[in-house]
Design a protein around this motif. Structure first.
Motif, PDB file in Angstrom:
ATOM      1  N   PRO A 170      38.748 -23.627 -17.412  1.00 34.32           N
ATOM      2  CA  PRO A 170      38.639 -23.507 -18.868  1.00 34.32           C
ATOM      3  C   PRO A 170      38.274 -22.079 -19.257  1.00 34.32           C
ATOM      4  CG  PRO A 170      36.710 -24.607 -17.978  1.00 34.32           C
ATOM      5  CD  PRO A 170      37.680 -24.462 -16.844  1.00 34.32           C
ATOM      6  N   ASN A 171      38.876 -21.618 -20.334  1.00 36.06           N
ATOM      7  CA  ASN A 171      38.615 -20.245 -20.797  1.00 36.06           C
ATOM      8  C   ASN A 171      38.867 -19.243 -19.681  1.00 36.06           C
ATOM      9  OD1 ASN A 171      37.727 -21.257 -23.351  1.00 36.06           O
ATOM     10  ND2 ASN A 171      35.741 -21.727 -22.405  1.00 36.06           N
ATOM     11  N   VAL A 187      48.817 -23.291  -6.566  1.00 31.96           N
ATOM     12  CA  VAL A 187      48.268 -23.644  -7.881  1.00 31.96           C
ATOM     13  C   VAL A 187      47.087 -24.574  -7.652  1.00 31.96           C
ATOM     14  CG1 VAL A 187      48.710 -24.838 -10.046  1.00 31.96           C
ATOM     15  CG2 VAL A 187      50.455 -23.344  -9.083  1.00 31.96           C
ATOM     16  N   ILE A 188      45.930 -24.176  -8.134  1.00 27.35           N
ATOM     17  CA  ILE A 188      44.715 -24.954  -7.885  1.00 27.35           C
ATOM     18  C   ILE A 188      44.323 -25.701  -9.150  1.00 27.35           C
ATOM     19  CG2 ILE A 188      42.331 -24.894  -7.080  1.00 27.35           C
ATOM     20  CD1 ILE A 188      42.919 -22.255  -5.732  1.00 27.35           C
ATOM     21  N   ILE A 189      44.291 -27.024  -9.041  1.00 29.77           N
ATOM     22  CA  ILE A 189      43.942 -27.890 -10.172  1.00 29.77           C
ATOM     23  C   ILE A 189      42.694 -28.690  -9.789  1.00 29.77           C
ATOM     24  CG2 ILE A 189      44.714 -29.748 -11.683  1.00 29.77           C
ATOM     25  CD1 ILE A 189      47.596 -28.886 -11.051  1.00 29.77           C
ATOM     26  N   PRO A 190      41.608 -28.532 -10.538  1.00 29.29           N
ATOM     27  CA  PRO A 190      40.371 -29.251 -10.182  1.00 29.29           C
ATOM     28  C   PRO A 190      40.227 -30.557 -10.957  1.00 29.29           C
ATOM     29  CG  PRO A 190      39.876 -27.616 -11.838  1.00 29.29           C
ATOM     30  CD  PRO A 190      41.376 -27.555 -11.608  1.00 29.29           C
ATOM     31  N   GLN A 191      39.514 -31.494 -10.363  1.00 30.22           N
ATOM     32  CA  GLN A 191      39.150 -32.692 -11.136  1.00 30.22           C
ATOM     33  C   GLN A 191      37.968 -32.372 -12.043  1.00 30.22           C
ATOM     34  OE1 GLN A 191      39.571 -36.514  -9.434  1.00 30.22           O
ATOM     35  NE2 GLN A 191      37.805 -37.373 -10.464  1.00 30.22           N
ATOM     36  N   GLU A 192      37.041 -31.580 -11.540  1.00 30.06           N
ATOM     37  CA  GLU A 192      35.907 -31.127 -12.337  1.00 30.06           C
ATOM     38  C   GLU A 192      35.922 -29.603 -12.349  1.00 30.06           C
ATOM     39  OE1 GLU A 192      33.950 -33.019 -14.035  1.00 30.06           O
ATOM     40  OE2 GLU A 192      34.575 -34.971 -13.217  1.00 30.06           O
ATOM     41  N   TYR A 193      35.880 -29.014 -13.533  1.00 32.11           N
ATOM     42  CA  TYR A 193      35.981 -27.557 -13.634  1.00 32.11           C
ATOM     43  C   TYR A 193      34.759 -26.832 -13.083  1.00 32.11           C
ATOM     44  CZ  TYR A 193      40.130 -27.863 -16.572  1.00 32.11           C
ATOM     45  OH  TYR A 193      41.394 -28.086 -17.044  1.00 32.11           O
ATOM     46  N   ARG A 194      33.619 -27.505 -13.106  1.00 32.88           N
ATOM     47  CA  ARG A 194      32.367 -26.829 -12.762  1.00 32.88           C
ATOM     48  C   ARG A 194      32.423 -26.155 -11.397  1.00 32.88           C
ATOM     49  NH1 ARG A 194      27.398 -30.682 -13.073  1.00 32.88           N
ATOM     50  NH2 ARG A 194      28.322 -30.914 -15.135  1.00 32.88           N
ATOM     51  N   GLY A 195      32.912 -26.908 -10.390  1.00 39.35           N
ATOM     52  CA  GLY A 195      32.941 -26.364  -9.040  1.00 39.35           C
ATOM     53  C   GLY A 195      33.899 -25.203  -8.904  1.00 39.35           C
ATOM     54  N   GLU A 199      34.067 -20.558  -8.041  1.00 41.93           N
ATOM     55  CA  GLU A 199      34.946 -19.858  -7.121  1.00 41.93           C
ATOM     56  C   GLU A 199      35.758 -18.774  -7.835  1.00 41.93           C
ATOM     57  OE1 GLU A 199      35.087 -20.393  -3.909  1.00 41.93           O
ATOM     58  OE2 GLU A 199      34.187 -22.368  -3.588  1.00 41.93           O
ATOM     59  N   PHE A 200      36.169 -19.053  -9.084  1.00 41.60           N
ATOM     60  CA  PHE A 200      37.042 -18.132  -9.809  1.00 41.60           C
ATOM     61  C   PHE A 200      36.524 -17.918 -11.232  1.00 41.60           C
ATOM     62  CE2 PHE A 200      39.713 -20.356  -6.731  1.00 41.60           C
ATOM     63  CZ  PHE A 200      40.311 -19.294  -6.073  1.00 41.60           C
ATOM     64  N   LYS A 201      36.320 -16.679 -11.587  1.00 47.84           N
ATOM     65  CA  LYS A 201      35.895 -16.352 -12.949  1.00 47.84           C
ATOM     66  C   LYS A 201      37.096 -16.225 -13.879  1.00 47.84           C
ATOM     67  CE  LYS A 201      31.658 -16.150 -11.579  1.00 47.84           C
ATOM     68  NZ  LYS A 201      30.755 -17.287 -11.893  1.00 47.84           N
ATOM     69  N   GLU A 202      38.249 -15.853 -13.302  1.00 47.41           N
ATOM     70  CA  GLU A 202      39.474 -15.699 -14.071  1.00 47.41           C
ATOM     71  C   GLU A 202      40.500 -16.720 -13.599  1.00 47.41           C
ATOM     72  OE1 GLU A 202      40.654 -13.479 -16.577  1.00 47.41           O
ATOM     73  OE2 GLU A 202      38.516 -13.134 -16.889  1.00 47.41           O
ATOM     74  N   GLY A 203      41.360 -17.121 -14.511  1.00 49.81           N
ATOM     75  CA  GLY A 203      42.407 -18.059 -14.149  1.00 49.81           C
ATOM     76  C   GLY A 203      43.256 -18.388 -15.353  1.00 49.81           C
ATOM     77  N   TYR A 204      43.852 -19.575 -15.324  1.00 46.64           N
ATOM     78  CA  TYR A 204      44.756 -20.011 -16.381  1.00 46.64           C
ATOM     79  C   TYR A 204      44.223 -21.291 -17.009  1.00 46.64           C
ATOM     80  CZ  TYR A 204      47.955 -16.573 -14.474  1.00 46.64           C
ATOM     81  OH  TYR A 204      48.516 -15.388 -14.044  1.00 46.64           O
ATOM     82  N   TYR A 205      44.659 -21.541 -18.226  1.00 45.91           N
ATOM     83  CA  TYR A 205      44.269 -22.768 -18.907  1.00 45.91           C
ATOM     84  C   TYR A 205      45.418 -23.250 -19.774  1.00 45.91           C
ATOM     85  CZ  TYR A 205      43.536 -19.972 -23.147  1.00 45.91           C
ATOM     86  OH  TYR A 205      43.724 -19.145 -24.228  1.00 45.91           O
TER      87      TYR A 205
END
Length: 232
Positions: A170-171, A187-195, A199-205
Motif C-alpha cells: 500500500p502506498n 511479482v510479490i503479492i502478500p496476504q497481509e501488507y504488514r510483513g 521488506e520493501f519500502k517502495e513498490g506498486y499498488y
C-alpha cells in the motif's frame, strides 16, 4: 486410505472434473481412481475411463471409501495421487507472501492459470496446497502449476538473483499502470501488507477507493490481467 493428513505422501481430488484435470496434466503421479457405483453413465464418465485406459491407471469401485473421504455431497469420483514437486520453468513467477487462506489461494491459482502464469512461489506460509480443500478451490488449476515453497523471502530472491522484483504494497509509490515488467521477473503479492512493508519500502499498488475492501483474489486478478495484457 485414511482422510487427508498433510504429512502423507499422497493426496486426492474430489469429483470427476478435478480428476479429469489431474489425468490430463499430472497422470504419472496418479495412483488410482475411485468411482462410485452411483456414477452416471455419460460423456464425462466415458472420457475419464478413456484417460484411465490410455494412462494405465488403476480404476476401482468403492462407495465406502468415497463416503469416507468426501467432504461434499454427490461425490462419485476421487483421484488419489502422489504429491508432486516441480521446479519453476518460466521467467515469470508469482510470489504469494504469507498466504494462509485455502479459498484465496485456490482462487488465485485459477486466475494465474487463466492469465498464463504457471510458476507459483509460496513464501513464509504454513498452508498445504495439496489439501483437498485447496485443490477443490483451485478447480483443478493446481495440476497446471509448478509450485515451490520457501520459508524466507530472501532465500527465494537469492536463488533467482537475476529476477526483477515487483512487490505490491500500500502506498508503494507507483500505481499498477506504471509497471512495465521485464523478464525474468517476480511479482510479490502478500496476504497481509504488514510483513511485506518491512521488506520493501517502495513498490506498486492498485488504485482503489478503499483497498481494505478489495478481496485478495480480486487484487491478484487485476494484477495478473494487467501483466498478461502486456505480453499479447
Amino acid at each position: 486410505m485414511e482422510t487427508y493428513n498433510k504429512l502423507d505422501s499422497k493426496s486426492y481430488c474430489l469429483g470427476m472434473s478435478l480428476t479429469i484435470e489431474a489425468l490430463l496434466h499430472k497422470a504419472k503421479y496418479i495412483e488410482k481412481i475411485v468411482l462410485s457405483n452411483k456414477a452416471n453413465k455419460n460423456n464425462q464418465l466415458d472420457y475419464l475411463l478413456q484417460l484411465c485406459e490410455l494412462n494405465n491407471i488403476v480404476l476401482v469401485y468403492d462407495d465406502s471409501l468415497i463416503d469416507k473421504l468426501s467432504i461434499k455431497e454427490n461425490c462419485y469420483c476421487i483421484g488419489i495421487f502422489n504429491k508432486f514437486y516441480n521446479n519453476l520453468d518460466s521467467k515469470k513467477h508469482i510470489v504469494l507472501y504469507e498466504f494462509n487462506d485455502y479459498g484465496e489461494l485456490g482462487t488465485i491459482l485459477r486466475s494465474s492459470v487463466s492469465f498464463d502464469f504457471h510458476d507459483i512461489v509460496i513464501v513464509n506460509s504454513d498452508i498445504d496446497y495439496f489439501d483437498p480443500r485447496c485443490i477443490r478451490a483451485s478447480m483443478g488449476s493446481i495440476f497446471h502449476c509448478n509450485i515451490v515453497h520457501y520459508d524466507k523471502l530472501m532465500d527465494y530472491i537469492n536463488d533467482y538473483p537475476d529476477n526483477f522484483i515487483y512487490p505490491f504494497v500500500p502506498n508503494g509509490g507507483h500505481e499498477l499502470c506504471e509497471l512495465k515488467a521485464y523478464e525474468p521477473y517476480s511479482v510479490i503479492i502478500p496476504q497481509e501488507y504488514r510483513g511485506l512493508c518491512k521488506e520493501f519500502k517502495e513498490g506498486y499498488y492498485v488504485k482503489h477507493k478503499n483497498l481494505n475492501e478489495m478481496s485478495l483474489s480480486s487484487l491478484s486478478s487485476i494484477v495478473l490481467s494487467y501483466l498478461y495484457h502486456q505480453t499479447i
